[in-house]
Design a protein around this motif. Structure first.
Motif, PDB file in Angstrom:
ATOM      1  N   VAL A   1       0.837  -1.202   0.000  1.00 42.74           N
ATOM      2  CA  VAL A   1       0.000   0.000   0.000  1.00 42.74           C
ATOM      3  C   VAL A   1       0.870   1.249   0.000  1.00 42.74           C
ATOM      4  O   VAL A   1       0.573   2.239  -0.691  1.00 42.74           O
ATOM      5  CB  VAL A   1      -0.955   0.003   1.210  1.00 42.74           C
ATOM      6  N   ASN A   2       1.954   1.217   0.750  1.00 42.97           N
ATOM      7  CA  ASN A   2       2.879   2.349   0.786  1.00 42.97           C
ATOM      8  C   ASN A   2       3.393   2.655  -0.621  1.00 42.97           C
ATOM      9  O   ASN A   2       3.346   3.808  -1.087  1.00 42.97           O
ATOM     10  CB  ASN A   2       4.040   2.013   1.726  1.00 42.97           C
ATOM     11  N   GLN A   3       3.885   1.638  -1.320  1.00 41.45           N
ATOM     12  CA  GLN A   3       4.423   1.852  -2.663  1.00 41.45           C
ATOM     13  C   GLN A   3       3.330   2.280  -3.645  1.00 41.45           C
ATOM     14  O   GLN A   3       3.579   3.084  -4.558  1.00 41.45           O
ATOM     15  CB  GLN A   3       5.123   0.587  -3.152  1.00 41.45           C
ATOM     16  N   LYS A   4       2.134   1.763  -3.465  1.00 42.08           N
ATOM     17  CA  LYS A   4       1.034   2.145  -4.347  1.00 42.08           C
ATOM     18  C   LYS A   4       0.703   3.621  -4.193  1.00 42.08           C
ATOM     19  O   LYS A   4       0.513   4.349  -5.176  1.00 42.08           O
ATOM     20  CB  LYS A   4      -0.198   1.293  -4.038  1.00 42.08           C
ATOM     21  N   ILE A   5       0.642   4.090  -2.947  1.00 40.83           N
ATOM     22  CA  ILE A   5       0.327   5.501  -2.705  1.00 40.83           C
ATOM     23  C   ILE A   5       1.416   6.397  -3.268  1.00 40.83           C
ATOM     24  O   ILE A   5       1.143   7.429  -3.902  1.00 40.83           O
ATOM     25  CB  ILE A   5       0.137   5.760  -1.197  1.00 40.83           C
ATOM     26  N   LEU A   6       2.689   6.021  -3.079  1.00 45.52           N
ATOM     27  CA  LEU A   6       3.782   6.821  -3.609  1.00 45.52           C
ATOM     28  C   LEU A   6       3.730   6.891  -5.136  1.00 45.52           C
ATOM     29  O   LEU A   6       3.982   7.941  -5.731  1.00 45.52           O
ATOM     30  CB  LEU A   6       5.127   6.248  -3.151  1.00 45.52           C
ATOM     31  N   ALA A   7       3.382   5.767  -5.780  1.00 44.94           N
ATOM     32  CA  ALA A   7       3.273   5.755  -7.238  1.00 44.94           C
ATOM     33  C   ALA A   7       2.116   6.637  -7.699  1.00 44.94           C
ATOM     34  O   ALA A   7       2.244   7.388  -8.673  1.00 44.94           O
ATOM     35  CB  ALA A   7       3.084   4.322  -7.734  1.00 44.94           C
ATOM     36  N   LEU A   8       0.994   6.571  -7.008  1.00 46.52           N
ATOM     37  CA  LEU A   8      -0.161   7.398  -7.370  1.00 46.52           C
ATOM     38  C   LEU A   8       0.152   8.880  -7.193  1.00 46.52           C
ATOM     39  O   LEU A   8      -0.259   9.714  -8.012  1.00 46.52           O
ATOM     40  CB  LEU A   8      -1.370   7.002  -6.523  1.00 46.52           C
ATOM     41  N   ARG A   9       0.880   9.226  -6.139  1.00 45.30           N
ATOM     42  CA  ARG A   9       1.265  10.633  -5.941  1.00 45.30           C
ATOM     43  C   ARG A   9       2.153  11.113  -7.081  1.00 45.30           C
ATOM     44  O   ARG A   9       2.020  12.248  -7.547  1.00 45.30           O
ATOM     45  CB  ARG A   9       2.000  10.783  -4.605  1.00 45.30           C
ATOM     46  N   ASN A  10       3.069  10.248  -7.505  1.00 47.77           N
ATOM     47  CA  ASN A  10       3.969  10.620  -8.600  1.00 47.77           C
ATOM     48  C   ASN A  10       3.201  10.798  -9.908  1.00 47.77           C
ATOM     49  O   ASN A  10       3.462  11.733 -10.666  1.00 47.77           O
ATOM     50  CB  ASN A  10       5.048   9.550  -8.763  1.00 47.77           C
ATOM     51  N   ASN A  11       2.265   9.880 -10.166  1.00 47.88           N
ATOM     52  CA  ASN A  11       1.559   9.881 -11.446  1.00 47.88           C
ATOM     53  C   ASN A  11       0.418  10.883 -11.510  1.00 47.88           C
ATOM     54  O   ASN A  11      -0.039  11.225 -12.603  1.00 47.88           O
ATOM     55  CB  ASN A  11       1.030   8.481 -11.743  1.00 47.88           C
TER      56      ASN A  11
END
Length: 269
Positions: A122-132
């Motif tokens: 979930v941590n990595q998913k949120i970071l990816a969504l913030r970037n994208n």
């Protein structure tokens, strides 16, 4: 929630560098046991009181780091003034958090999950969504935490407006019922962190567990059930039913979903 970079294969890293788009993590690399013993010592970090918690790692656009050196490097000069209002207890793979992030873009929300690999996903998913999606998803985050033990360490009295308990572990065996997320003792803590008028959302595909949660919430003097007809206009309810991985699995299998929502009464009531 740490801003830890995701390890990439060279081809993936090159593709992301050229497009600026970060691929979302894949669940198959983050699988682990479905349940975790909530009574064991998981060596968790938690503040002694809510005011000692440094939320800047979770919400860097809203909180200045408490460490002076990190604060000097931060782009913020002061906190945004916001506090976490939604808490998804046992958030799993974060489906509800991601769904509600854009429904309530001005509201800070936190998932609490005890399983290591699931929290990492979930941590990595949120970071990816913030970037994208710049400017979005800065209001959601996750902590690896045992909410049954440490919830008051993170939240002040009457801080939260919504608490979510979605498809929790049913703990079928009678000797395991003490580990259920809804009990008389835990409801006292939920009433403490939930503001008057705040809502507890519960849903399960296990009728026995649903009846257990309803029984305990009905018996508690600080909660009153919200009639189903009053939930029609609540934008969170549809996501409570369908946004989580478990909810989608039940839907595919054409199973039943038992929803019950309760309002935290006022002190005068």
């Amino acid at each position: 929630m740490e801003n830890t970079p995701v390890q990439k294969r060279p081809a993936e890293a090159a593709a992301e560098e050229s497009t600026g788009v970060v691929r979302l993590p894949q669940k198959k690399f983050f699988r682990q046991r479905a349940h975790s013993n909530i009574f064991s010592d998981h060596h968790l970090d938690y503040p002694v009181s809510p005011d000692r918690m440094d939320w800047s790692k979770n919400y860097p656009k809203h909180f200045v780091p408490k460490d002076p050196e990190a604060a000097a490097a931060s782009s913020l000069t002061q906190d945004s003034g916001k506090k976490i209002e939604f808490a998804d207890i046992g958030c799993g793979y974060g489906g509800l958090l991601v769904a509600l992030a854009t429904v309530y873009p001005e509201t800070l929300m936190l998932g609490m999950e005890i399983r290591v690999k699931v929290e990492e996903y979930v941590n990595q998913k949120i970071l990816a969504l913030r970037n994208n999606h710049p400017g979005s998803y800065d209001n959601v985050s996750i902590l690896r935490m045992n909410a049954m033990k440490f919830l008051p360490n993170f939240f002040e009295k009457h801080q939260l407006s919504k608490l979510f308990f979605l498809f929790p572990d049913p703990h079928f065996k009678k000797r395991k019922h003490k580990a259920r997320i809804i009990t008389s003792t835990l409801l006292a803590e939920y009433a403490y962190v939930l503001r008057p008028g705040g809502i507890i959302y519960t849903i399960s595909d296990v009728k026995d567990l649903h009846l257990w949660m309803v029984k305990h919430l009905d018996a508690h003097p600080l909660f009153v059930r919200i009639p189903d007809e009053e939930l029609v206009d609540d934008p969170a309810v549809e996501h409570v039913r369908n946004a989580t991985e478990e909810g989608q699995k039940v839907e595919r299998n054409k199973g039943d979903k038992y929803l019950a929502c309760y309002r935290r009464v006022t002190d005068e009531e």
